[in-house]
Design an enzyme around this catalytic site. Structure first.
Site, PDB file in Angstrom:
ATOM      1  N   LYS A 133      -1.488  50.875  26.150  1.00 43.40           N
ATOM      2  CA  LYS A 133      -1.521  50.768  27.611  1.00 43.40           C
ATOM      3  C   LYS A 133      -1.699  52.129  28.286  1.00 43.40           C
ATOM      4  CE  LYS A 133      -0.402  46.282  27.699  1.00 43.40           C
ATOM      5  NZ  LYS A 133      -0.341  45.925  26.281  1.00 43.40           N
TER       6      LYS A 133
HETATM    7  C1  LIG Z   1      -0.642  44.799  25.615  1.00 44.54           C
HETATM    8  C2  LIG Z   1      -0.646  44.869  24.155  1.00 44.54           C
HETATM    9  C3  LIG Z   1      -1.490  44.054  23.387  1.00 44.54           C
HETATM   10  C4  LIG Z   1      -2.382  42.996  24.010  1.00 44.54           C
HETATM   11  O1  LIG Z   1      -3.428  43.546  24.766  1.00 44.54           O
HETATM   12  P1  LIG Z   1      -4.221  42.634  25.831  1.00 44.54           P
HETATM   13  O2  LIG Z   1      -5.110  43.570  26.545  1.00 44.54           O
HETATM   14  O3  LIG Z   1      -3.162  42.051  26.720  1.00 44.54           O
HETATM   15  O4  LIG Z   1      -4.937  41.598  25.064  1.00 44.54           O
HETATM   16  C5  LIG Z   1      -1.488  44.218  22.018  1.00 44.54           C
HETATM   17  N1  LIG Z   1      -0.668  45.115  21.421  1.00 44.54           N
HETATM   18  C6  LIG Z   1       0.155  45.912  22.126  1.00 44.54           C
HETATM   19  C7  LIG Z   1       1.039  46.846  21.408  1.00 44.54           C
HETATM   20  C8  LIG Z   1       0.194  45.829  23.511  1.00 44.54           C
HETATM   21  O5  LIG Z   1       1.016  46.621  24.204  1.00 44.54           O
END
Ligand SMILES: *Cc1c(COP(=O)(O)O)cnc(C)c1O
Length: 497
Positions: free
Chosen positions: A113
Site C-alpha cells: 500500500k
Molecule cells: C491490500 C493488500 C492486498 C490486496 O490488494 P488489492 O489491491 O486490494 O487487490 C494483498 N496483500 C496485501 C498484503 C495487502 O495489503
C-alpha cells in the site's frame, strides 16, 4: 486527458477533480476516457531510468492537468531516498530463472500500500489546490489492515488534511493493529468497528455518498476524499511498478523487447491487479493476468464463470488483507470490458447491492477469459508453499505472497504456460510473523508478535524491518471501538463538529 464515471459515461472531469472527489456523485468510479499508450521504445528508454524518473513518465501520461514541475515534486517527495529500503523502490527478486518476485513492501509500513499511499497525499493536496482551493480535506478510510496504516503514515501532519481510519475489530493482525493504534501525527484518528472489512467499507461508502453528511462537512469548511483504492490517485501509482518490472526484465535479459510476461497478483479489492490491467492496455507486453485468492475465492469464481456472488461464507484467513467479498475495483474492469456500457454497469452494481449477485454477458466473460486466469489457495496450501519456497529457494514470503506463489505454481503445472512471470509480493513476512513461523515449523510458541519476529529472524537470518521493530516502544493512542450503526457519529466526534 479526461476521466468519466463507470455509472455515467457522459461525465467529464480532470484528473485533479477525479482525485479530489475520490468517487463520482453517481456512486461510480472515475476511469480514464482513453488509456494512453507506451511503445516498446518507450519501455526500452526507461531501462536506465530511476524509479522516480519512470514514475514521472507514466504519471505525466495520466495526470495531464498537473504541470511537469508538480509531478516532479509529487514523485520526488514520495519515493525520495530513505523512504523505501531499496534504491530501486520496487525491486525484482529472482526466485527461479524465469519467476521474479516484485517486492512492493519496502516502504515505511512494510506493505505494498505504501507504493500508492506515499504518493497519494502529494497528488491529493496538489489536485485539491486546483479543484477545491479553500476546503480542508477529510480522508475516510476503511481498512482490512494495511491500507489504514499506510494511509495514516502517508497523510500524517500533511497540512490541510485530516485522516480517520476504521478497521474491523477482529479482522487485522496484532502487528497491523499496533501499527495503527500507535500512529503519530496531529491530524490522525483510528477507530475499530464491530464488524468485518466489508461492513467497514460499506459504512464508509455510505457516509461518503450521503448528501446530508457532505452538507454538514461543507458548513465546517471540510470535504471528504478517499484514500481507498476506489480513488484514481491510488491506482495510477500502481501502474508504474508493472511498467518498471517489465523494464527490469528487459534489462536483465529475461525477456526480449516485446516478449510477454505473465503477472500473478494476490488480490482482495482488485486494485493491484487492475493496475496491471491498465499497464497491459497501455502496451506493456503482459500475456495473462493471474488473479490469486485465498479461501474467500469470490473472484476466482467470477473470473471463471461470469457470475459474481457474494452470498457465501466469509472466512478469516492467514492473509487478512485479502479477506474481502466485495471487490470494488472490479467495477472499473466491467466498464472497460463492456465497451463502456454504463447502463449495464449500473444494472450489475445495483443487483450486487440488492441481491449480492450478478452475471455478466457472454461477451464480457469471453473478454475476461482472454486476459485473466484465476485460482485460489487455502491456508494449508499457502503454509506449505511458504515452507517449500523457503527450503528450496531460501526466500521467505509473507502469507499474501504465499497465496500468489502457490497459485503461480498451480497455474504453471496445470497449463504448461511457463512464460517469464512476475509475482507481486505485497507484505513483509514480519507483518504476519505468527503465520509465517507456523508455516515453517508447523507451530509457533506462545509469545507476542515481537518475540515471534525475533525467533523468525534468528531462524532464517533475515532482518526485522526497522519500522516494525520500533513499534514496541511506541505508545498506544487509539483504543476506541464502534458499532457499525454509529460510524457516522464517530466521524463527527473525531472531527469535533
Ligand atoms: C491490500 C493488500 C492486498 C490486496 O490488494 P488489492 O489491491 O486490494 O487487490 C494483498 N496483500 C496485501 C498484503 C495487502 O495489503
Amino acid at each position: 486527458m479526461l476521466y468519466t464515471s463507470t455509472r455515467d459515461k457522459t461525465l467529464r472531469v480532470t484528473s485533479s477533480e477525479a482525485i479530489t472527489r475520490g468517487i463520482s456523485a453517481d456512486g461510480g468510479l472515475f476511469v480514464p476516457c482513453d488509456i494512453p499508450k507506451l511503445s516498446l521504445q518507450d519501455l526500452q528508454d526507461m531501462i536506465p531510468m530511476s524509479y522516480i524518473q519512470r514514475a514521472k513518465k507514466i504519471l505525466s501520461l495520466y495526470l495531464t492537468d498537473f504541470t511537469p514541475e508538480e509531478i516532479d515534486a509529487c514523485v520526488s517527495g514520495a519515493y525520495r531516498e530513505g523512504k523505501f529500503d531499496s534504491p530501486k523502490v520496487a525491486p525484482l527478486h529472482r526466485l527461479t530463472d524465469n519467476v521474479d518476485i516484485l517486492e512492493l513492501f519496502r516502504g515505511p509500513t512494510c506493505a505494498f500500500k505504501d507504493m500508492a499511499l506515499q504518493l497519494l497525499p502529494y497528488l491529493l493536496t496538489t489536485a485539491s489546490k486546483k479543484a477545491a482551493p479553500d476546503k480542508q480535506i477529510v480522508i475516510l478510510v476503511a481498512t482490512s489492515g494495511d491500507t489504514g496504516k499506510a494511509a495514516l503514515e502517508g497523510f500524517k501532519d500533511v497540512p490541510n488534511t485530516r485522516i480517520l481510519v476504521f478497521y474491523p475489530e477482529n479482522g487485522v493482525s496484532p502487528m497491523q493493529k499496533l501499527q495503527m493504534c500507535t500512529q503519530e501525527g496531529d491530524n490522525v484518528a483510528v477507530c475499530a468497528i464491530q464488524g468485518n472489512f466489508d461492513d467497514a467499507q460499506s459504512g464508509v461508502k455510505r457516509i461518503f455518498t450521503d448528501e446530508r453528511v457532505g452538507q454538514k462537512l461543507a458548513e465546517n469548511g471540510l470535504m471528504f476524499s478517499s484514500a481507498n483504492s476506489i480513488n484514481w490517485g491510488r491506482l495510477v501509482p500502481q501502474i508504474v511498478y508493472y511498467c518498471s518490472a517489465y523494464t527490469d526484465l528487459l534489462e536483465s535479459g529475461t525477456v526480449k523487447a516485446g516478449e510477454p510476461m505473465n503477472v500473478v497478483v494476490p488480490t482482495g479489492n482488485f486494485g493491484n491487479i487492475l493496475a496491471a490491467y491498465y499497464a497491459r492496455e497501455m502496451g506493456v507486453p503482459i500475456d495473462r493476468l493471474i488473479c490469486a485468492s485465498n479461501e474467500n475465492n469470490v473472484l476466482t469464481d467470477f473470473l471463471t464463470s461470469g457470475t459474481y456472488d457474494r452470498n457465501r461464507t466469509f472466512y478469516t484467513t492467514a492473509s487478512p488483507s485479502m479477506d474481502i467479498l466485495i471487490s470494488s475495483n472490479l467495477e472499473r474492469l466491467l466498464f472497460h470490458l463492456s465497451g463502456e456500457d454504463d447502463t449495464l454497469v449500473r444494472t450489475w452494481m445495483s443487483a450486487l447491492s440488492k441481491d449480492g449477485t450478478y452475471t455478466v454477458t457472454a461477451d464480457v466473460l469471453d473478454k475476461i477469459r482472454t486476459i485473466f486466469s484465476a485460482a485460489a489457495a487455502d491456508d494449508d496450501k499457502t503454509a506449505g508453499t511458504i515452507r517449500k519456497t523457503y527450503e528450496t529457494y531460501n526466500y521467505l514470503s509473507d502469507t499474501h505472497t504465499g497465496v500468489a506463489i502457490a497459485v503461480c505454481q498451480a497455474y504453471r503445472a496445470e497449463t504448461g504456460d511457463c512464460k517469464p512471470t512476475v509475482v507481486a509480493s505485497t507484505a513483509s513476512p514480519y507483518k504476519f510473523a505468527r503465520s509465517v513461523l507456523t508455516a515453517l515449523n508447523g507451530k509457533a510458541p506462545e509469545a507476542d508478535d515481537f518475540d515471534l519476529s525475533a525467533i523468525l529472524s534468528e531462524q532464517t537470518g533475515t532482518k526485522i524491518p526497522a519500522p516494525l521493530a520500533s513499534l514496541r516502544d511506541k505508545t498506544v493512542r487509539f483504543t476506541g471501538s464502534s458499532a457499525i450503526a454509529d460510524m457516522e457519529q464517530r466521524v463527527y466526534d473525531m472531527l469535533g463538529i
